[in-house]
Write a protein that holds these residues in place. Structure first.
Motif, PDB file in Angstrom:
ATOM      1  N   LYS A  32      21.758 -52.519  62.788  1.00  0.00           N
ATOM      2  CA  LYS A  32      22.288 -53.454  61.807  1.00  0.00           C
ATOM      3  C   LYS A  32      21.203 -54.360  61.235  1.00  0.00           C
ATOM      4  CE  LYS A  32      26.947 -53.421  63.731  1.00  0.00           C
ATOM      5  NZ  LYS A  32      28.069 -54.180  64.306  1.00  0.00           N
ATOM      6  N   GLY A  33      20.267 -54.788  62.087  1.00  0.00           N
ATOM      7  CA  GLY A  33      19.179 -55.622  61.597  1.00  0.00           C
ATOM      8  C   GLY A  33      18.288 -54.879  60.615  1.00  0.00           C
ATOM      9  N   THR A  34      17.959 -53.638  60.957  1.00  0.00           N
ATOM     10  CA  THR A  34      17.090 -52.847  60.076  1.00  0.00           C
ATOM     11  C   THR A  34      17.761 -52.575  58.736  1.00  0.00           C
ATOM     12  OG1 THR A  34      16.037 -51.793  61.984  1.00  0.00           O
ATOM     13  CG2 THR A  34      15.813 -50.699  59.859  1.00  0.00           C
ATOM     14  N   LEU A  35      19.010 -52.156  58.769  1.00  0.00           N
ATOM     15  CA  LEU A  35      19.718 -51.865  57.520  1.00  0.00           C
ATOM     16  C   LEU A  35      19.894 -53.126  56.681  1.00  0.00           C
ATOM     17  CD1 LEU A  35      22.407 -49.341  58.796  1.00  0.00           C
ATOM     18  CD2 LEU A  35      20.508 -48.856  57.242  1.00  0.00           C
ATOM     19  N   GLY A  36      20.166 -54.258  57.325  1.00  0.00           N
ATOM     20  CA  GLY A  36      20.295 -55.505  56.574  1.00  0.00           C
ATOM     21  C   GLY A  36      19.010 -55.900  55.884  1.00  0.00           C
ATOM     22  N   VAL A  37      17.890 -55.778  56.600  1.00  0.00           N
ATOM     23  CA  VAL A  37      16.594 -56.087  56.001  1.00  0.00           C
ATOM     24  C   VAL A  37      16.290 -55.137  54.847  1.00  0.00           C
ATOM     25  CG1 VAL A  37      14.093 -56.078  56.435  1.00  0.00           C
ATOM     26  CG2 VAL A  37      15.637 -57.170  58.057  1.00  0.00           C
ATOM     27  N   LEU A  38      16.573 -53.857  55.017  1.00  0.00           N
ATOM     28  CA  LEU A  38      16.279 -52.875  53.971  1.00  0.00           C
ATOM     29  C   LEU A  38      17.134 -53.099  52.729  1.00  0.00           C
ATOM     30  CD1 LEU A  38      15.835 -49.626  56.095  1.00  0.00           C
ATOM     31  CD2 LEU A  38      14.057 -51.043  55.058  1.00  0.00           C
ATOM     32  N   VAL A  39      18.389 -53.488  52.917  1.00  0.00           N
ATOM     33  CA  VAL A  39      19.233 -53.793  51.759  1.00  0.00           C
ATOM     34  C   VAL A  39      18.672 -54.990  50.998  1.00  0.00           C
ATOM     35  CG1 VAL A  39      21.510 -54.634  51.057  1.00  0.00           C
ATOM     36  CG2 VAL A  39      21.333 -52.783  52.704  1.00  0.00           C
ATOM     37  N   ILE A  90      11.216 -45.789  44.228  1.00  0.00           N
ATOM     38  CA  ILE A  90      10.400 -46.512  45.213  1.00  0.00           C
ATOM     39  C   ILE A  90      10.442 -45.736  46.522  1.00  0.00           C
ATOM     40  CG2 ILE A  90      10.011 -48.697  46.402  1.00  0.00           C
ATOM     41  CD1 ILE A  90      11.588 -50.078  44.222  1.00  0.00           C
ATOM     42  N   GLY A  91       9.262 -45.434  47.057  1.00  0.00           N
ATOM     43  CA  GLY A  91       9.186 -44.638  48.271  1.00  0.00           C
ATOM     44  C   GLY A  91       9.550 -45.424  49.515  1.00  0.00           C
ATOM     45  N   PRO A  92       9.986 -44.745  50.576  1.00  0.00           N
ATOM     46  CA  PRO A  92      10.359 -45.438  51.819  1.00  0.00           C
ATOM     47  C   PRO A  92       9.184 -46.128  52.490  1.00  0.00           C
ATOM     48  CG  PRO A  92      10.346 -43.049  52.117  1.00  0.00           C
ATOM     49  CD  PRO A  92      10.204 -43.292  50.652  1.00  0.00           C
ATOM     50  N   GLY A  93       7.958 -45.674  52.235  1.00  0.00           N
ATOM     51  CA  GLY A  93       6.800 -46.323  52.843  1.00  0.00           C
ATOM     52  C   GLY A  93       6.662 -47.778  52.435  1.00  0.00           C
ATOM     53  N   TRP A  94       6.976 -48.067  51.180  1.00  0.00           N
ATOM     54  CA  TRP A  94       6.891 -49.451  50.695  1.00  0.00           C
ATOM     55  C   TRP A  94       7.840 -50.341  51.478  1.00  0.00           C
ATOM     56  CZ3 TRP A  94      10.052 -53.155  48.570  1.00  0.00           C
ATOM     57  CH2 TRP A  94       9.425 -54.221  47.915  1.00  0.00           C
ATOM     58  N   LEU A 148       7.622 -59.301  45.898  1.00  0.00           N
ATOM     59  CA  LEU A 148       8.461 -58.195  46.356  1.00  0.00           C
ATOM     60  C   LEU A 148       9.013 -57.371  45.204  1.00  0.00           C
ATOM     61  CD1 LEU A 148      10.523 -59.897  49.219  1.00  0.00           C
ATOM     62  CD2 LEU A 148       8.563 -58.373  49.441  1.00  0.00           C
ATOM     63  N   TYR A 149       8.967 -57.893  44.006  1.00  0.00           N
ATOM     64  CA  TYR A 149       9.562 -57.191  42.874  1.00  0.00           C
ATOM     65  C   TYR A 149       8.666 -56.045  42.430  1.00  0.00           C
ATOM     66  CZ  TYR A 149      11.326 -56.313  38.180  1.00  0.00           C
ATOM     67  OH  TYR A 149      11.829 -55.708  37.054  1.00  0.00           O
ATOM     68  N   ALA A 151       9.099 -49.651  54.500  1.00  0.00           N
ATOM     69  CA  ALA A 151       8.753 -49.650  55.925  1.00  0.00           C
ATOM     70  C   ALA A 151       7.705 -50.712  56.229  1.00  0.00           C
ATOM     71  CB  ALA A 151       8.262 -48.268  56.341  1.00  0.00           C
ATOM     72  N   ARG A 152       6.711 -50.857  55.352  1.00  0.00           N
ATOM     73  CA  ARG A 152       5.662 -51.847  55.605  1.00  0.00           C
ATOM     74  C   ARG A 152       6.210 -53.264  55.568  1.00  0.00           C
ATOM     75  NH1 ARG A 152       2.969 -48.206  52.234  1.00  0.00           N
ATOM     76  NH2 ARG A 152       3.334 -49.532  50.405  1.00  0.00           N
ATOM     77  N   ARG A 153       7.140 -53.525  54.688  1.00  0.00           N
ATOM     78  CA  ARG A 153       7.686 -54.879  54.558  1.00  0.00           C
ATOM     79  C   ARG A 153       8.821 -55.157  55.530  1.00  0.00           C
ATOM     80  NH1 ARG A 153       5.094 -53.020  50.701  1.00  0.00           N
ATOM     81  NH2 ARG A 153       3.911 -54.306  49.218  1.00  0.00           N
ATOM     82  N   ALA A 154       9.375 -54.131  56.126  1.00  0.00           N
ATOM     83  CA  ALA A 154      10.431 -54.321  57.121  1.00  0.00           C
ATOM     84  C   ALA A 154       9.868 -54.754  58.476  1.00  0.00           C
ATOM     85  CB  ALA A 154      11.240 -53.039  57.285  1.00  0.00           C
ATOM     86  N   LEU A 155       8.551 -54.832  58.604  1.00  0.00           N
ATOM     87  CA  LEU A 155       7.946 -55.269  59.865  1.00  0.00           C
ATOM     88  C   LEU A 155       8.296 -56.712  60.197  1.00  0.00           C
ATOM     89  CD1 LEU A 155       4.375 -53.675  59.590  1.00  0.00           C
ATOM     90  CD2 LEU A 155       6.313 -52.893  60.967  1.00  0.00           C
ATOM     91  N   ILE A 156       8.886 -57.425  59.235  1.00  0.00           N
ATOM     92  CA  ILE A 156       9.291 -58.802  59.494  1.00  0.00           C
ATOM     93  C   ILE A 156      10.325 -58.876  60.614  1.00  0.00           C
ATOM     94  CG2 ILE A 156      11.147 -58.773  57.786  1.00  0.00           C
ATOM     95  CD1 ILE A 156      10.458 -61.639  57.108  1.00  0.00           C
ATOM     96  N   GLU A 157      11.043 -57.779  60.855  1.00  0.00           N
ATOM     97  CA  GLU A 157      12.058 -57.778  61.910  1.00  0.00           C
ATOM     98  C   GLU A 157      11.503 -57.332  63.253  1.00  0.00           C
ATOM     99  OE1 GLU A 157      15.115 -54.967  61.995  1.00  0.00           O
ATOM    100  OE2 GLU A 157      13.900 -53.286  61.306  1.00  0.00           O
TER     101      GLU A 157
END
Length: 250
Positions: free
Chosen positions: A111-118, A59-63, A5-6, A65-71
């Motif tokens: 809240k779930g989306t913002l938490g994952v993105l943070v 870092i672009g939002p697309g990166w 993820l880094y 968005a793809r990894r936020a699919l975990i939620e």
């Protein structure tokens, strides 16, 4: 929050001390969770502050968005709640929707989306080793930081061992796409556990032979300056202000 993820970089966000980023992420998540669900503009402020951090980090939002699919399971739950909730109902495009269920679904989604993105932002801008050092500088329990350090050191070793075992099975005709190969896969997982356990025993004996005392060597403390704390906590302060205004307007 490992190396997968880094995202290496030299941006101002990457250069911030890890303890500053950890505190900022923790405060930001607490503010997001405490934001009233009907303060829609407050969630917009949180998202805007996160976008500024992404831009500063390069870092672009697309990166994300793809990894936020975990939620995704929580998204499905949030999408169902407007139709299964109780209380007053209204018609939207010919469908009967619960007002309380809609607010509850929005609350989970936002809240779930913002938490994952943070969390992803912290992982993308801070190496896993730096995260451990950051927790150490925040005076986290030594046992926790020691376990985390050893786990990070040997996670890649175990992953490489699992890859070699998978290649060996494929070379012997194993095809994981077929259901009747599930037994071979399960046996492979059991063998990987045994190998990892035996490796851990050997490593522990080697550490004791070299004078292991039960704690990792303490890294040199690098206190963060006032400028670093001010810059690093600015997104968290923005989230806290949005939370305070949202609570005052209720």
């Amino acid at each position: 929050m490992g190396p997968a993820l880094y995202r290496p970089g030299a941006s101002p966000v990457h250069r911030l001390p890890p303890q500053v980023k950890i505190v900022c992420a923790g405060v930001a998540v607490l503010c997001v969770v405490a934001t009233p669900r009907d303060a829609f503009w407050g969630f917009g402020v949180h998202a805007a502050a996160l976008g500024v951090v992404w831009r500063a980090a390069g870092i672009g939002p697309g990166w994300f968005a793809r990894r936020a699919l975990i939620e995704l399971p929580f998204v499905v739950l949030a999408a169902v709640m407007p139709f299964t909730g109780g209380g007053r109902r209204v018609d939207v495009l010919g469908l009967s929707v619960s007002v309380e269920g809609s607010l509850a679904g929005w609350n989970i989604l936002a809240k779930g989306t913002l938490g994952v993105l943070v969390s992803l932002t912290l992982a993308a801008t801070t190496h896993s080793g730096d995260l451990v050092r950051g927790f150490h500088r925040l005076r986290a329990p030594k046992l926790v930081t020691t376990i985390a350090s050893l786990m990070l050191r040997y996670a890649e070793v175990i992953a490489a061992e699992a890859h070699r075992m998978r290649v060996a099975r494929l070379c012997r005709g194993h095809d994981p796409r077929f259901l009747w190969q599930a037994g071979a896969t399960a046996r492979g997982v059991g063998m990987l556990f045994l190998r990892s356990y035996e490796r851990g025993e050997r490593v522990h004996r080697a550490m004791l032979a070299r004078g292991w005392t039960g704690t990792m060597p303490e890294p040199a403390r690098e206190p963060a300056g006032a400028k670093a704390w001010a810059a690093g906590l600015s997104p968290a302060v923005t989230a806290a202000v949005a939370l305070g205004v949202g609570l005052c307007l209720r």
